[in-house]
Design an enzyme around this catalytic site. Structure first.
Site, PDB file in Angstrom:
ATOM      1  N   GLU A  98       6.694  -4.974 -12.090  1.00 16.78           N
ATOM      2  CA  GLU A  98       5.203  -4.739 -12.400  1.00 16.78           C
ATOM      3  C   GLU A  98       4.845  -3.846 -13.333  1.00 16.78           C
ATOM      4  O   GLU A  98       5.683  -3.033 -13.952  1.00 16.78           O
ATOM      5  CB  GLU A  98       5.134  -3.918 -10.782  1.00 16.78           C
ATOM      6  CG  GLU A  98       4.524  -4.677  -9.605  1.00 16.78           C
ATOM      7  CD  GLU A  98       3.047  -5.165  -9.693  1.00 16.78           C
ATOM      8  OE1 GLU A  98       2.596  -5.107 -10.646  1.00 16.78           O
ATOM      9  OE2 GLU A  98       2.632  -5.527  -8.799  1.00 16.78           O
ATOM     10  N   ASP A 102      -0.366   0.931  -7.808  1.00 11.10           N
ATOM     11  CA  ASP A 102      -1.824   1.729  -7.738  1.00 11.10           C
ATOM     12  C   ASP A 102      -1.700   1.994  -6.168  1.00 11.10           C
ATOM     13  O   ASP A 102      -1.021   3.038  -5.526  1.00 11.10           O
ATOM     14  CB  ASP A 102      -3.038   1.265  -8.345  1.00 11.10           C
ATOM     15  CG  ASP A 102      -4.002   1.957  -8.225  1.00 11.10           C
ATOM     16  OD1 ASP A 102      -3.893   3.246  -7.877  1.00 11.10           O
ATOM     17  OD2 ASP A 102      -5.272   1.581  -8.262  1.00 11.10           O
ATOM     18  N   LYS A 130       1.239   5.197  -9.803  1.00  9.97           N
ATOM     19  CA  LYS A 130       0.315   6.296  -9.452  1.00  9.97           C
ATOM     20  C   LYS A 130       0.380   6.613  -7.979  1.00  9.97           C
ATOM     21  O   LYS A 130       0.071   6.148  -7.001  1.00  9.97           O
ATOM     22  CB  LYS A 130      -1.190   5.478  -9.317  1.00  9.97           C
ATOM     23  CG  LYS A 130      -1.593   5.430 -10.800  1.00  9.97           C
ATOM     24  CD  LYS A 130      -3.245   4.885 -10.827  1.00  9.97           C
ATOM     25  CE  LYS A 130      -3.647   4.479 -12.005  1.00  9.97           C
ATOM     26  NZ  LYS A 130      -4.968   3.730 -11.593  1.00  9.97           N
ATOM     27  N   ARG A 164      -4.857  -4.784 -24.173  1.00  2.00           N
ATOM     28  CA  ARG A 164      -3.392  -5.240 -23.632  1.00  2.00           C
ATOM     29  C   ARG A 164      -2.474  -5.098 -24.857  1.00  2.00           C
ATOM     30  O   ARG A 164      -1.330  -4.780 -24.301  1.00  2.00           O
ATOM     31  CB  ARG A 164      -3.354  -6.751 -23.206  1.00  2.00           C
ATOM     32  CG  ARG A 164      -3.930  -7.065 -22.047  1.00  2.00           C
ATOM     33  CD  ARG A 164      -3.451  -8.415 -21.563  1.00  2.00           C
ATOM     34  NE  ARG A 164      -4.654  -9.117 -20.371  1.00  2.00           N
ATOM     35  CZ  ARG A 164      -4.312  -8.841 -19.200  1.00  2.00           C
ATOM     36  NH1 ARG A 164      -3.380  -7.895 -18.634  1.00  2.00           N
ATOM     37  NH2 ARG A 164      -5.091  -9.381 -18.303  1.00  2.00           N
TER      38      ARG A 164
HETATM   39  P1  5GP Z   1      -2.579  -2.072  -6.414  1.00  2.00           P
HETATM   40  O1  5GP Z   1      -2.680  -3.340  -5.365  1.00  2.00           O
HETATM   41  O2  5GP Z   1      -1.201  -1.387  -6.135  1.00  2.00           O
HETATM   42  O3  5GP Z   1      -3.476  -1.079  -6.181  1.00  2.00           O
HETATM   43  O4  5GP Z   1      -3.014  -2.432  -7.732  1.00  2.00           O
HETATM   44  C1  5GP Z   1      -1.995  -3.327  -8.575  1.00  2.00           C
HETATM   45  C2  5GP Z   1      -2.631  -3.828  -9.619  1.00  2.00           C
HETATM   46  O5  5GP Z   1      -3.952  -3.436 -10.037  1.00  2.00           O
HETATM   47  C3  5GP Z   1      -1.913  -3.584 -10.706  1.00  2.00           C
HETATM   48  O6  5GP Z   1      -0.803  -4.736 -10.918  1.00  2.00           O
HETATM   49  C4  5GP Z   1      -2.899  -3.713 -11.896  1.00  2.00           C
HETATM   50  O7  5GP Z   1      -3.000  -5.168 -12.284  1.00  2.00           O
HETATM   51  C5  5GP Z   1      -4.131  -3.096 -11.433  1.00  2.00           C
HETATM   52  N1  5GP Z   1      -4.353  -1.803 -11.647  1.00  2.00           N
HETATM   53  C6  5GP Z   1      -4.015  -0.906 -10.927  1.00  2.00           C
HETATM   54  N2  5GP Z   1      -4.288   0.464 -11.682  1.00  2.00           N
HETATM   55  C7  5GP Z   1      -4.536   0.119 -12.795  1.00  2.00           C
HETATM   56  C8  5GP Z   1      -4.704   0.925 -14.090  1.00  2.00           C
HETATM   57  O8  5GP Z   1      -4.992   1.975 -14.066  1.00  2.00           O
HETATM   58  N3  5GP Z   1      -4.956   0.171 -15.139  1.00  2.00           N
HETATM   59  C9  5GP Z   1      -5.038  -1.242 -15.104  1.00  2.00           C
HETATM   60  N4  5GP Z   1      -5.291  -1.921 -16.291  1.00  2.00           N
HETATM   61  N5  5GP Z   1      -4.734  -2.102 -14.135  1.00  2.00           N
HETATM   62  C10 5GP Z   1      -4.513  -1.180 -13.065  1.00  2.00           C
END
Ligand code: 5GP
Length: 178
Positions: A98, A102, A130, A164
């Protein structure tokens, strides 16, 4: 109209060093085993390319893609698998790669999809974590760097498909309106 500002969090040399360390750790943990590496598109591609070249292991590589975020900074609802796994992972050791974990919602969804295919084991390696934003409990076995509650870009991570290709990892800070 607002512009974004970039604040460097991790320079390329520090990222390369940490990825080398992760590669050594993973190679030791999986020593002598064949590993099915599963990358989560799109953001993982830079990290995955660097990590696998430092693995002293017999690996196969495939990708999945999950839709959970659009151009927005918050989850947009339930996750959907938009690119399926192309390999059989039954009875295999799976290492999920991954970019960032987040809230944990995307990873939790992916893990339940993968577990349904009866692998021998599943572990997760994320470039960034995070922890402060976690809403769904998921185990991340290998973490590159912990980050605070900021939106980050670079090293494969985008904002609306931009940034990116940046070799470092940056916090994306909104500017004051002009
Ligand atoms: P989650 O489901 O854990 O909230 O989010 C996962 C996905 O959200 C990550 O794989 C990524 O694509 C996107 N994401 C979460 N936080 C960030 C961030 O700070 N920057 C970016 N570019 N994408 C994020």
């Amino acid at each position: 109209m607002t512009q974004e500002r970039l604040q460097l969090l991790f320079p390329p040399e520090q990222i390369a060093q940490r990825i080398r360390e992760l590669g050594e750790l993973i190679s030791t943990d999986y020593s002598g085993r064949q590993v099915a590496v599963v990358g989560v598109l799109k953001c993982c591609f830079v990290f995955l390319a660097d990590l696998i070249r430092g693995l002293d292991l017999d690996v196969t590589i495939d990708f999945v893609q999950i839709e959970s975020y659009g151009a927005l900074r918050e989850p947009t609802g339930p996750c959907t698998l938009v690119k399926e796994l192309g390999i059989d992972i039954t009875g295999r050791d799976v290492l999920v790669i991954e970019d960032i974990v987040d809230t944990g919602a995307t990873l939790a969804h992916l893990l339940s999809e993968l577990r349904a295919r009866s692998p021998e084991s599943i572990r997760v390696c994320a470039l960034l974590n995070k922890q402060a934003r976690r809403r769904v409990a998921v185990a991340v076995d290998y973490v590159g760097f912990e980050v605070d509650d900021v939106f980050v870009v670079g090293c494969g991570l985008d904002f609306s498909e931009r940034y990116r290709a940046l070799p470092g990892i940056y916090a994306l800070l909104p500017d004051e309106p002009a």
